[in-house]
Design an enzyme around this catalytic site. Sequence first.
Site, PDB file in Angstrom:
ATOM      1  N   GLY A   1      31.273  46.247  42.989  1.00 56.17           N
ATOM      2  CA  GLY A   1      30.065  45.467  43.247  1.00 56.17           C
ATOM      3  C   GLY A   1      29.122  45.534  42.085  1.00 56.17           C
TER       4      GLY A   1
ATOM      5  N   LYS B   1      32.025  57.034  43.032  1.00 59.62           N
ATOM      6  CA  LYS B   1      31.352  55.796  42.635  1.00 59.62           C
ATOM      7  C   LYS B   1      30.915  55.917  41.181  1.00 59.62           C
ATOM      8  CE  LYS B   1      28.349  52.180  43.996  1.00 59.62           C
ATOM      9  NZ  LYS B   1      28.188  51.360  45.181  1.00 59.62           N
TER      10      LYS B   1
ATOM     11  N   ASP C   1      19.671  49.148  49.846  1.00 55.44           N
ATOM     12  CA  ASP C   1      20.766  48.174  49.826  1.00 55.44           C
ATOM     13  C   ASP C   1      21.564  48.259  51.122  1.00 55.44           C
ATOM     14  OD1 ASP C   1      22.286  46.110  48.809  1.00 55.44           O
ATOM     15  OD2 ASP C   1      23.675  47.429  47.743  1.00 55.44           O
TER      16      ASP C   1
END
Length: 771
Positions: A89, A111, A201
């Site tokens: 993303g 991540k 988010d």
Amino acid sequence: MSRSPEVEQRALALVEQLLDSPLDDQAEAALLAHEPKAVQDRVTALKAAMQDSEIVLPTQFPGGLITSDLSPPPEQVGAFRLVRRIGMGGMGGVWLAERNDGLYDQKVAVKFIRPGLVNLAGAAFRAERQILARLEHPSIARLIDGGITPDHTPYLVMEYVDGVPIDEAAEPLALKERVRIFVMAADAVQFAHSRLVVHADLKPSNIFVDRQGRVKLLDFGIARLIEDDADTTGLVLPMTRDFASPQRLAGHTPTTGDDLFALGCILAELTRTADPDLKAIAENARAPEEADRYGSVAALIADLDRWSDQLPVAARPATLRYRADKFIARHRMGVIATCVALAMLGGLAGIATRNALMADRANQEAQARFVDARGAAKLVSDELLAQLASRPGTFAVRSRTVQAAQFYLDRLAASPKAPADLRLEAAQGLQRVAEAQGKPGVPNLGLTQAAYDNLGKALRLVDGLVGEQARLLTIRILLDRARLNSFARNDVQAALADLARADKLLEPAKGSPDFLRAQYFIELSVAQQWNSDYAEAIRSARTALSYIPRDAIRDHVIAHSTALDLYAEAIYYSISEKQSLPPYRDALAVLLAYEKTHPGDQIMNRRIARAQWALGSSIAGFGDPREAVAVLTESSRRTKEILAADPDDEDARRMVRISENARGQALAQAGEVDTGIAIIRANIAERKTHLDRRPDDPMRMRDYMVAIKGLGDLQIQYGRRAEACATYEQARQLIAVIRARGKLTALDLMSASKQVEEVRAKQCTAAMATI
């Protein structure tokens, strides 16, 4: 290679369009044919980057700006070997990894954050990771580790969740179950907010439900990592546009209000229902203006709890029709029974009025006044009031019923020719009406002065009457008035005088019921505590316990719990907080055991809430603060439920304030200082508004003063001396007003006035001298 924001914006818009509405190769080529070559190339690159992903995380930047690409990750980061990519993303890529240092088996999600998002300040980055690693909640995927690769790519090692996004998990579920799993996620968000961490988010793909049905929030606090640790000049933090508030889209720094907006969007997407209450809740949460949203995620959860319990929700206007519809939906049989009772009352009133007119015409006014009113007064005071008091949502009905009873009982009490049996009945009725009007500790209308006046009328009616019934009724009236004098009027001496009169009537009669003796010693313990005679209060509470039958009769159960509570309270103030905990626990256990076999009793529900408050407050002072928060949260939930059913119930509103104030104190003791103080400040503001409506009410004045002093104590405890000194000065001024009006009890003098002066002398005088 640098690209212009315009190219990135257009390319991302096209990729998003292709993801939402996939096209065949020919149609896609036609779509891109008229785009500049730079845009075409960027679309191709973005699609290639997403091909291997099992999950696409649509996190973006306003305008589509991506600051830099990710380099291919290393095969190993720390103790973990990368297995495969599972997401990609705007913020970076996510990889499944396995521990391979031989210590134990563990799967994690790694991540990698785009380097351009973080200014590589290593020490600060590590410090912030440690903060987020302590964000431990069963519904938040834990941050395990993090670091920076040799090519300067920051990474985070997070708990791996084997599950599906919440929207996918909710698909086969019933509406209530969808709301339940959403509340689990919202609770985790609220927990993080209490730790001053925002998500920034939130979206369904960042909320997973695992195979056991547990909710897990992903990526919590990464936005805070970026904001706090980066050189964010000119950088707009990432977001997902479909769940971003107008403020975030405008480029403002993420706040808790933005998380609330995203939760409203998620709730609407999960429920997709015509239910007007749920739609109103979702719309309130995602209102365009932040000031129009719920004040916190906790407020959103509370409204969803009310929806689940079929109570009126705060997101909808509290019209009489709306509240009535919700009440009827919850209590159809109770409403029918109440309507029948009111119809009977109306019929009796009509009959009584007609008969009174006929009697007046026949010059038989005095006798008819008693004959006609007697049946109606007895029905209302002896039966209807008792039945309505145990039902939730009956405040308005009780108010009208009390008015009707007062009318008939005043007629009985007014005539000098009333025979002894009717005077006795009228006095008994006035005592019960007074209980419904303002007796502390039971459902009442908050009319303490009217209650006090009616008890005075009742005493005048029984004055001079002889016989066992008159003696026992006089004792009960005196005990009720003693409680009013202690709790509502802050007049301990008047309470002790009433109790002395009751004692004289109890002593000569060896046949006085044991339970009435127990009630006398309960009220005596109350007054002794208000007078700071704790040794005597302990003795009286023990004596009361010796007289109370150990059976399942509600009044006996309540008295048993009350005596235990008084015993605990006297120990708390005179011996030690720790030794008060066992009797406080016993007091609550007695009530909860009764509730198991007699659910739904409003009187018992209030008693349990009060016992939870007493226990939780004591645990907060000496015990596990997290247990205190849990107990006080349950007390607050019960009282708020009672108030939601009867918004005009001032006694319930007072109990909500008391429970919430104690919960704020406990949260601070548990480490959530700012959250606790915020709750207490809001509580004080509400108490001030309540006092302004009746500025001469000693109970309201004392409640306000106690809350202010409690805030000062908390501020001193956590080193906020300047704030504490200002708070103590406010408390000192209020104490002076109460003292001037002669309403300061011995307990106030010891626990409030004396402590305020001592702390001000020690903490604030020195501070003033240095200025």
